[in-house]
Design a protein around this motif. Sequence first.
Motif, PDB file in Angstrom:
ATOM      1  N   THR A 193      47.340 -25.778 -12.945  1.00  0.00           N
ATOM      2  CA  THR A 193      47.007 -26.473 -11.711  1.00  0.00           C
ATOM      3  C   THR A 193      46.325 -25.496 -10.765  1.00  0.00           C
ATOM      4  O   THR A 193      46.906 -24.467 -10.403  1.00  0.00           O
ATOM      5  CB  THR A 193      48.262 -27.066 -11.050  1.00  0.00           C
ATOM      6  OG1 THR A 193      48.837 -28.036 -11.925  1.00  0.00           O
ATOM      7  CG2 THR A 193      47.911 -27.738  -9.728  1.00  0.00           C
ATOM      8  N   VAL A 194      45.092 -25.811 -10.384  1.00  0.00           N
ATOM      9  CA  VAL A 194      44.290 -24.962  -9.508  1.00  0.00           C
ATOM     10  C   VAL A 194      44.041 -25.724  -8.215  1.00  0.00           C
ATOM     11  O   VAL A 194      43.538 -26.853  -8.238  1.00  0.00           O
ATOM     12  CB  VAL A 194      42.950 -24.582 -10.159  1.00  0.00           C
ATOM     13  CG1 VAL A 194      42.163 -23.631  -9.252  1.00  0.00           C
ATOM     14  CG2 VAL A 194      43.176 -23.949 -11.531  1.00  0.00           C
ATOM     15  N   LEU A 195      44.379 -25.125  -7.100  1.00  0.00           N
ATOM     16  CA  LEU A 195      44.239 -25.754  -5.789  1.00  0.00           C
ATOM     17  C   LEU A 195      43.235 -25.000  -4.947  1.00  0.00           C
ATOM     18  O   LEU A 195      43.260 -23.765  -4.895  1.00  0.00           O
ATOM     19  CB  LEU A 195      45.599 -25.763  -5.077  1.00  0.00           C
ATOM     20  CG  LEU A 195      45.588 -26.102  -3.574  1.00  0.00           C
ATOM     21  CD1 LEU A 195      45.221 -27.561  -3.351  1.00  0.00           C
ATOM     22  CD2 LEU A 195      46.944 -25.775  -2.940  1.00  0.00           C
ATOM     23  N   ASP A 196      42.344 -25.730  -4.280  1.00  0.00           N
ATOM     24  CA  ASP A 196      41.494 -25.165  -3.230  1.00  0.00           C
ATOM     25  C   ASP A 196      41.794 -25.951  -1.961  1.00  0.00           C
ATOM     26  O   ASP A 196      41.400 -27.107  -1.824  1.00  0.00           O
ATOM     27  CB  ASP A 196      40.015 -25.282  -3.589  1.00  0.00           C
ATOM     28  CG  ASP A 196      39.123 -24.578  -2.566  1.00  0.00           C
ATOM     29  OD1 ASP A 196      39.606 -24.301  -1.446  1.00  0.00           O
ATOM     30  OD2 ASP A 196      37.948 -24.319  -2.871  1.00  0.00           O
ATOM     31  N   PRO A 197      42.507 -25.344  -1.001  1.00  0.00           N
ATOM     32  CA  PRO A 197      42.901 -26.073   0.205  1.00  0.00           C
ATOM     33  C   PRO A 197      41.794 -26.248   1.229  1.00  0.00           C
ATOM     34  O   PRO A 197      41.981 -26.974   2.206  1.00  0.00           O
ATOM     35  CB  PRO A 197      44.037 -25.213   0.765  1.00  0.00           C
ATOM     36  CG  PRO A 197      43.730 -23.836   0.297  1.00  0.00           C
ATOM     37  CD  PRO A 197      43.091 -23.993  -1.051  1.00  0.00           C
TER      38      PRO A 197
ATOM     39  N   GLY B 249      41.234 -30.473  -4.994  1.00  0.00           N
ATOM     40  CA  GLY B 249      40.492 -30.034  -3.830  1.00  0.00           C
ATOM     41  C   GLY B 249      40.943 -30.773  -2.590  1.00  0.00           C
ATOM     42  O   GLY B 249      41.041 -31.995  -2.581  1.00  0.00           O
ATOM     43  N   VAL B 250      41.220 -30.021  -1.522  1.00  0.00           N
ATOM     44  CA  VAL B 250      41.665 -30.584  -0.252  1.00  0.00           C
ATOM     45  C   VAL B 250      40.686 -30.167   0.836  1.00  0.00           C
ATOM     46  O   VAL B 250      40.287 -29.004   0.906  1.00  0.00           O
ATOM     47  CB  VAL B 250      43.086 -30.091   0.101  1.00  0.00           C
ATOM     48  CG1 VAL B 250      43.518 -30.608   1.475  1.00  0.00           C
ATOM     49  CG2 VAL B 250      44.082 -30.506  -0.969  1.00  0.00           C
TER      50      VAL B 250
ATOM     51  N   LEU C  83      37.405 -37.867 -13.423  1.00  0.00           N
ATOM     52  CA  LEU C  83      37.633 -37.549 -12.022  1.00  0.00           C
ATOM     53  C   LEU C  83      38.907 -38.229 -11.525  1.00  0.00           C
ATOM     54  O   LEU C  83      38.940 -38.900 -10.504  1.00  0.00           O
ATOM     55  CB  LEU C  83      36.435 -37.991 -11.178  1.00  0.00           C
ATOM     56  CG  LEU C  83      35.134 -37.241 -11.501  1.00  0.00           C
ATOM     57  CD1 LEU C  83      34.006 -37.758 -10.651  1.00  0.00           C
ATOM     58  CD2 LEU C  83      35.307 -35.755 -11.286  1.00  0.00           C
ATOM     59  N   ALA C  84      39.958 -38.071 -12.285  1.00  0.00           N
ATOM     60  CA  ALA C  84      41.294 -38.559 -11.901  1.00  0.00           C
ATOM     61  C   ALA C  84      41.290 -40.051 -11.598  1.00  0.00           C
ATOM     62  O   ALA C  84      42.018 -40.521 -10.737  1.00  0.00           O
ATOM     63  CB  ALA C  84      41.824 -37.769 -10.706  1.00  0.00           C
TER      64      ALA C  84
ATOM     65  N   ARG D 134      40.788 -33.990  -8.647  1.00  0.00           N
ATOM     66  CA  ARG D 134      41.337 -34.912  -7.655  1.00  0.00           C
ATOM     67  C   ARG D 134      40.972 -34.360  -6.278  1.00  0.00           C
ATOM     68  O   ARG D 134      41.170 -33.172  -6.012  1.00  0.00           O
ATOM     69  CB  ARG D 134      42.850 -35.024  -7.807  1.00  0.00           C
ATOM     70  CG  ARG D 134      43.460 -36.079  -6.875  1.00  0.00           C
ATOM     71  CD  ARG D 134      44.934 -36.243  -7.178  1.00  0.00           C
ATOM     72  NE  ARG D 134      45.552 -37.232  -6.304  1.00  0.00           N
ATOM     73  CZ  ARG D 134      46.850 -37.492  -6.293  1.00  0.00           C
ATOM     74  NH1 ARG D 134      47.642 -36.846  -7.122  1.00  0.00           N
ATOM     75  NH2 ARG D 134      47.355 -38.390  -5.473  1.00  0.00           N
ATOM     76  N   TRP D 135      40.433 -35.212  -5.447  1.00  0.00           N
ATOM     77  CA  TRP D 135      39.989 -34.819  -4.103  1.00  0.00           C
ATOM     78  C   TRP D 135      40.863 -35.518  -3.073  1.00  0.00           C
ATOM     79  O   TRP D 135      41.045 -36.740  -3.130  1.00  0.00           O
ATOM     80  CB  TRP D 135      38.524 -35.178  -3.882  1.00  0.00           C
ATOM     81  CG  TRP D 135      37.642 -34.701  -5.000  1.00  0.00           C
ATOM     82  CD1 TRP D 135      37.079 -35.459  -5.984  1.00  0.00           C
ATOM     83  CD2 TRP D 135      37.244 -33.349  -5.260  1.00  0.00           C
ATOM     84  NE1 TRP D 135      36.353 -34.667  -6.835  1.00  0.00           N
ATOM     85  CE2 TRP D 135      36.433 -33.365  -6.420  1.00  0.00           C
ATOM     86  CE3 TRP D 135      37.496 -32.128  -4.634  1.00  0.00           C
ATOM     87  CZ2 TRP D 135      35.864 -32.212  -6.958  1.00  0.00           C
ATOM     88  CZ3 TRP D 135      36.929 -30.979  -5.170  1.00  0.00           C
ATOM     89  CH2 TRP D 135      36.127 -31.028  -6.315  1.00  0.00           C
TER      90      TRP D 135
END
Length: 413
Positions: free
Chosen positions: A234-238, A260-261, A283-284, A307-308
């Motif tokens: 799981t990779v997160l970009d806040p 992505g947030v 794309l989820a 997921r955005w």
Amino acid sequence: MARAVHGIEPLVAAEILSWGGEVRRVRHREVWFEVTAPGPELLRLRTADDVLLAAAVVDGIGPERACLRRLAAAARDIDVEELVRLRRVVGGAAGPDDAGGGPGAGFEVSATFVGRRPYTRFDIEDAVGEALAGPLGLRYHARRGGRVPPEGAMAWRVTIEDDLAVIAVRAAGRPLHRRPYKLGSIRGTLHPPLAAAMARLALPPDPAPPRHVGTAGHAVPPDAAALRRGEPVTVLDPCCGAGTTLVEAYALAPHARLLGVDLDPAALRAAGANAARARTGPLAGHSPGALRAPEPLAAPPGGGGFRWVRADAGRLPVPDGVADRVLVNPPWGRQVPPAGRLATDGDLLRREVSRVLAADGLVVALLHGSPHEWRGFRVEEALEVSLSGRRPVIAVLGRRVRRPGRASRAPAG
């Protein structure tokens, strides 16, 4: 020869080595390398700004203006026919009829040098360009006086460091940093090769064994439990912006779960569209332009894909400890000012990243200021880079481990 953002040359060299190339020299913004059988794979280097075919290496290029004549002589001696053949094999345009601009597109020369010299970049460009015009049989488009070469002109480059010059031609019709997927953009968007460098520091390329690449090109075992178990990471970009870091992460780990947030709906629309153009998989379950409401996520997205989520980076709708990797380019306050909760408390981002990061996870952040200011984290690596006239640091951060009893130890006696 690979051109690079200054500061990530070792990462470019490591990527070249992973493709089976042999690195011959690393210098300011350049990695010189050789491959046994050059082909289109050269154009898949993601950390490089550009890839060029070296046509001539000239030593003894000092500050004397007579050195311009030496450069011109070296340019006239280039085996243009062989170079054009090699360029066609690699995948670039071979000549004026297929250079992208049609007959008459011609060629241009761009020059850079390190240090002070009594001649200008335009003097170098004109000396080499006028010498190449005859052998190439193409029109030379000078840049002197602010003139702009036509679209599709064959691109040559001359770089000089110390007394060594290289004359090279771009291997493709356009520079590698101009990603085909990145048509959607926003202010302050991250340079794709820099995002790719951050991803390489965080993720093992599929299907290679788990590792991330250190500044010296060493394989460093990652700590994430998900990587050890072989589960999707799981990779997160806040602060995902146009999604560049996550698209580049996907190129390395296409089975990763990518979240992505961002607070800006326009940024999320650009991110979704860029991911779709990159053909990066599902794309989820929603269209590229659709946004998730900022409700808390009960669990990481199942399987791989994007997921955005529209949400505030100061209050991430993500459970504690869910992110194996966090890739983040915080708002600098230059092109993009902090917004939402970060506008009043910039340290909220650090605290939220600490909350959502897995116990054995890693953060790769592009920071302005010392990475040691991220309290509660240890600095695994730090690379200073040149970007937009500033010197930010790509920092690889892990959780700081407290040793039991160390703080309470009292002196004897």
